[in-house]
Design a protein around this motif. Sequence first.
Motif, PDB file in Angstrom:
ATOM      1  N   CYS A 158       0.233  -8.245 -38.934  1.00  0.00           N
ATOM      2  CA  CYS A 158      -0.396  -9.320 -38.150  1.00  0.00           C
ATOM      3  C   CYS A 158      -1.910  -9.128 -38.135  1.00  0.00           C
ATOM      4  O   CYS A 158      -2.405  -8.050 -37.826  1.00  0.00           O
ATOM      5  CB  CYS A 158       0.148  -9.306 -36.725  1.00  0.00           C
ATOM      6  N   VAL A 159      -2.651 -10.181 -38.461  1.00  0.00           N
ATOM      7  CA  VAL A 159      -4.106 -10.102 -38.405  1.00  0.00           C
ATOM      8  C   VAL A 159      -4.683 -11.165 -37.465  1.00  0.00           C
ATOM      9  O   VAL A 159      -5.874 -11.434 -37.466  1.00  0.00           O
ATOM     10  CB  VAL A 159      -4.752 -10.232 -39.804  1.00  0.00           C
ATOM     11  N   GLY A 160      -3.818 -11.790 -36.693  1.00  0.00           N
ATOM     12  CA  GLY A 160      -4.318 -12.703 -35.672  1.00  0.00           C
ATOM     13  C   GLY A 160      -4.676 -14.101 -36.147  1.00  0.00           C
ATOM     14  O   GLY A 160      -5.597 -14.704 -35.615  1.00  0.00           O
ATOM     15  N   HIS A 161      -3.949 -14.632 -37.120  1.00  0.00           N
ATOM     16  CA  HIS A 161      -4.186 -16.034 -37.482  1.00  0.00           C
ATOM     17  C   HIS A 161      -3.850 -16.962 -36.305  1.00  0.00           C
ATOM     18  O   HIS A 161      -4.393 -18.064 -36.203  1.00  0.00           O
ATOM     19  CB  HIS A 161      -3.299 -16.457 -38.656  1.00  0.00           C
ATOM     20  N   GLY A 162      -2.892 -16.529 -35.506  1.00  0.00           N
ATOM     21  CA  GLY A 162      -2.548 -17.323 -34.328  1.00  0.00           C
ATOM     22  C   GLY A 162      -1.733 -18.572 -34.602  1.00  0.00           C
ATOM     23  O   GLY A 162      -1.631 -19.446 -33.752  1.00  0.00           O
ATOM     24  N   ARG A 163      -1.166 -18.680 -35.768  1.00  0.00           N
ATOM     25  CA  ARG A 163      -0.353 -19.863 -36.041  1.00  0.00           C
ATOM     26  C   ARG A 163       0.929 -19.834 -35.214  1.00  0.00           C
ATOM     27  O   ARG A 163       1.426 -20.850 -34.789  1.00  0.00           O
ATOM     28  CB  ARG A 163      -0.004 -19.966 -37.536  1.00  0.00           C
ATOM     29  N   CYS A 164       1.484 -18.637 -35.051  1.00  0.00           N
ATOM     30  CA  CYS A 164       2.770 -18.509 -34.347  1.00  0.00           C
ATOM     31  C   CYS A 164       2.662 -19.023 -32.923  1.00  0.00           C
ATOM     32  O   CYS A 164       3.416 -19.899 -32.507  1.00  0.00           O
ATOM     33  CB  CYS A 164       3.258 -17.059 -34.387  1.00  0.00           C
ATOM     34  N   TYR A 165       1.696 -18.504 -32.155  1.00  0.00           N
ATOM     35  CA  TYR A 165       1.651 -18.918 -30.752  1.00  0.00           C
ATOM     36  C   TYR A 165       1.044 -20.295 -30.564  1.00  0.00           C
ATOM     37  O   TYR A 165       1.235 -20.924 -29.535  1.00  0.00           O
ATOM     38  CB  TYR A 165       0.996 -17.865 -29.856  1.00  0.00           C
TER      39      TYR A 165
ATOM     40  N   GLY B  44      -5.940 -11.458 -30.062  1.00  0.00           N
ATOM     41  CA  GLY B  44      -5.454 -12.646 -30.752  1.00  0.00           C
ATOM     42  C   GLY B  44      -4.268 -12.342 -31.648  1.00  0.00           C
ATOM     43  O   GLY B  44      -3.833 -13.179 -32.441  1.00  0.00           O
ATOM     44  N   HIS B  45      -3.729 -11.135 -31.535  1.00  0.00           N
ATOM     45  CA  HIS B  45      -2.535 -10.791 -32.320  1.00  0.00           C
ATOM     46  C   HIS B  45      -1.287 -11.236 -31.565  1.00  0.00           C
ATOM     47  O   HIS B  45      -1.323 -11.511 -30.370  1.00  0.00           O
ATOM     48  CB  HIS B  45      -2.505  -9.289 -32.599  1.00  0.00           C
ATOM     49  N   CYS B  46      -0.194 -11.264 -32.290  1.00  0.00           N
ATOM     50  CA  CYS B  46       1.032 -11.848 -31.750  1.00  0.00           C
ATOM     51  C   CYS B  46       1.774 -10.902 -30.803  1.00  0.00           C
ATOM     52  O   CYS B  46       1.882  -9.705 -31.054  1.00  0.00           O
ATOM     53  CB  CYS B  46       1.933 -12.221 -32.923  1.00  0.00           C
TER      54      CYS B  46
ATOM     55  N   CYS C  36       3.351 -18.284 -40.437  1.00  0.00           N
ATOM     56  CA  CYS C  36       2.506 -17.084 -40.417  1.00  0.00           C
ATOM     57  C   CYS C  36       2.050 -16.766 -41.838  1.00  0.00           C
ATOM     58  O   CYS C  36       2.873 -16.457 -42.690  1.00  0.00           O
ATOM     59  CB  CYS C  36       3.274 -15.891 -39.853  1.00  0.00           C
ATOM     60  N   PRO C  37       0.748 -16.850 -42.111  1.00  0.00           N
ATOM     61  CA  PRO C  37       0.272 -16.627 -43.485  1.00  0.00           C
ATOM     62  C   PRO C  37       0.484 -15.197 -43.973  1.00  0.00           C
ATOM     63  O   PRO C  37       0.450 -14.947 -45.172  1.00  0.00           O
ATOM     64  CB  PRO C  37      -1.224 -16.942 -43.410  1.00  0.00           C
ATOM     65  N   GLU C  38       0.703 -14.284 -43.055  1.00  0.00           N
ATOM     66  CA  GLU C  38       0.900 -12.890 -43.459  1.00  0.00           C
ATOM     67  C   GLU C  38       2.373 -12.541 -43.576  1.00  0.00           C
ATOM     68  O   GLU C  38       2.716 -11.389 -43.852  1.00  0.00           O
ATOM     69  CB  GLU C  38       0.229 -11.949 -42.448  1.00  0.00           C
TER      70      GLU C  38
ATOM     71  N   ALA D 267       4.314 -11.960 -41.258  1.00  0.00           N
ATOM     72  CA  ALA D 267       4.542 -10.859 -40.316  1.00  0.00           C
ATOM     73  C   ALA D 267       5.774 -11.113 -39.461  1.00  0.00           C
ATOM     74  O   ALA D 267       6.268 -10.214 -38.805  1.00  0.00           O
ATOM     75  CB  ALA D 267       3.316 -10.678 -39.418  1.00  0.00           C
ATOM     76  N   LEU D 268       6.242 -12.353 -39.452  1.00  0.00           N
ATOM     77  CA  LEU D 268       7.380 -12.726 -38.620  1.00  0.00           C
ATOM     78  C   LEU D 268       8.520 -13.215 -39.492  1.00  0.00           C
ATOM     79  O   LEU D 268       8.315 -13.926 -40.472  1.00  0.00           O
ATOM     80  CB  LEU D 268       6.981 -13.862 -37.676  1.00  0.00           C
TER      81      LEU D 268
HETATM   82  S1  SF4 Z   1       2.156 -13.074 -36.402  1.00  0.00           S
HETATM   83 FE1  SF4 Z   1       1.228 -14.140 -38.092  1.00  0.00          FE
HETATM   84  S2  SF4 Z   1       0.712 -16.138 -37.268  1.00  0.00           S
HETATM   85 FE2  SF4 Z   1       1.092 -14.808 -35.534  1.00  0.00          FE
HETATM   86  S3  SF4 Z   1      -0.875 -14.013 -34.956  1.00  0.00           S
HETATM   87 FE3  SF4 Z   1       0.031 -12.519 -36.353  1.00  0.00          FE
HETATM   88  S4  SF4 Z   1      -0.700 -13.091 -38.376  1.00  0.00           S
HETATM   89 FE4  SF4 Z   1      -1.018 -14.806 -37.033  1.00  0.00          FE
END
Ligand code: SF4
Lengths: 78, 411
Positions: A10-17, A30-32, A54-56, A58-59
Motif C-alpha cells: 500500500c502506498v496510499g493511493h486512497g482509491r479503496c476508501y 493516507g494508507h489503507c 487499488c493500483p498496487e 494491495a487488496l
Molecule cells: S490499499 Fe491500494 S487503494 Fe488503498 S490506499 Fe493502499 S494503495 Fe491505495
Amino acid sequence: MKIHFEASACVGHGRCYALAPEVYDADDQGHCIVKFEVVPPELEAQARAGAANCPEAALAVEDGLSGGARAASARPSG
Amino acid sequence: MTYAPPAVNPDSREANPYRPDVAADPLAFYDQLRTQCPIANMEGVPSGTHIISRYEDVKFALRHPEIFSSDVVAVDIGQDRPLIPLQIDPPGHAKYRRLMDPQLGPKEIAYLESDTRALVNDIVDRFIGRGSCDFHAEFSVPFPCTVFLQLTGLPLDDLERFLTWKDNIIRPDVPLGDTQAAQEVRYATGRAMYEYFEGVIEDRLANPGEDVISRFVHGDLEGRTLSREEIADVLYLFILGGLDTVTSTLDCSIAYLAQNPSHRRALVEDPTLVPAAVEELLRLHTPVMQVMRVVKQEHEMHGVRMLPGDHVIVMLGAADTDPEEFGQTAGDLHVGRDANRHFAFGGGPHRCLGSHLARLELRVALEELHRRIPDYAVAEGAELYYSPGIREIASLPLVFEPGPTLVGAAS
Ligand code: SF4
C-alpha cells in the motif's frame, strides 16, 4: 467474503476508501485500514470495488468465509 | 493521425515521445509502442535510454525502485541535490513521506473543499458574461496555482515568478532538441529558486503559520527537524508539482469534454458521476506522459538488456491505455469501468504526494464548471498545441452561452 490486505504494497493511493468508505478507512499517512476481516454481505460490492481499483493490487477479496472457498480475483477480466 | 516521420520505428526500435504531434494525440503512438516495440530506444540517443510501455512492465518498474531508481541521475533539472522525496530511493525515502504525507492526506485537505468551490466560482465569474475564454490562461493556470498558494502561504504577488520558473524547468523556451540550451535555462532557474527559498525558510522558521511549508519546516523527522537544504529540496519539487500538473489535467480534460458533448452532458445531468469521470480522464489522458528512472541493477525485459546507468522512460500514458489491463474500451472514456488501476499519479513508493489534492481540485472544478457552464465548445478554427512530456495546452479558446455572474445574481 474476506479481505486480504498486503500492507507493504500500500502506498496510499486512497482509491479503496474513496470508493468504499464503509469498508476501508485511511490512517494518518493516507494508507489503507481495513475495517472488517469478514465483510458483511451488504458491503461486499463495496469491498470488491475498492479492491479492484487499488493500483498496487494491495487488496484482494475472497468469496466465502471458510477454507476451500473460491478465491475471487479482484482483477478485471477484460 | 499519421506521423511523418513515424514517432515509432519498429525496425530500428526507436521512438520519440517528445513531439507535439504525439502529445496532441498519443493513443496511436502508445499502441504502436506496446504492440511493436515494448522496449524502445529513445530516438537519436545512441543507446541506453529505454522506453517501457506495457502496463505489466510499467507496473513492475514503478514497484521496483531497487532496479529502476528515481535518484538524481534519472532527471537533471537544474537542482543541486536530490529532490525530496522523489529522488530519494527507499528505504531513506519513507522517513520523508512519513513527515509529508499526513499534511496532504485526504482527510487533512478536506477542509479546503468549500474555499476551493468558492474560488472556482470567482474565476468563472471573470469570464462567464463574455461567452468565451481562453480556458488555459483564464482557468487552468490561475485555479490550481491559487489553491497552491493558499496551501503553502506563498504570496500571490509572486505567482508570475513561480510560473516562469516552472515553465523554464518543465518546458524551457529553446529550439526543440537543443538540450544544452535547455539545461542552461534550468540551471539559471534553479539558482533563482534556491535563493528565493532561503527567504521563505527564514520566514517560516521565525513566524510559523498553519501553512504546509511551516508544517514541513517544524515537522518531526525521526527526532529532528528538516535542514534548510532539505526544505529547499522539498520546495523545488513542490513548485513543479503544485503549479503544473493540475493545469495540464484540466486542459486535457476540458478540451476532451468540449469535443465529446455526450460525455459532458452525462456529467451535467448526473454530477455524482464526476469522481469516476475524473479517474477516467486521468487515465485516458495521463497528462504526465512519463516518469524517468535510472537502472541500478542489470535487468532484462523482452530480450533487451538494461545496464546500470541506463535511463528509462516509463511511459505511464501507454500503460494507462493498454487493452491488456483495461480491455477493449482502453482507448475510450468509460465512466462505468469496474476496475481502474491507472498510474496517472505514478505508483509504487513514489506515488504522487499531491494526488489527493489534485483529485479534490479536479472534482470540484468539474462540478462547478458544469453547473455554471453546461455547454461549451472549442472556438472554431482554434488549433490546440499540446506540449510534450506534460501535456498542457498552450491556449484553449472556448465559446459558450454567456451566463450571469454569481455576485451579480446575489445583489
Ligand atoms: S490499499 Fe491500494 S487503494 Fe488503498 S490506499 Fe493502499 S494503495 Fe491505495
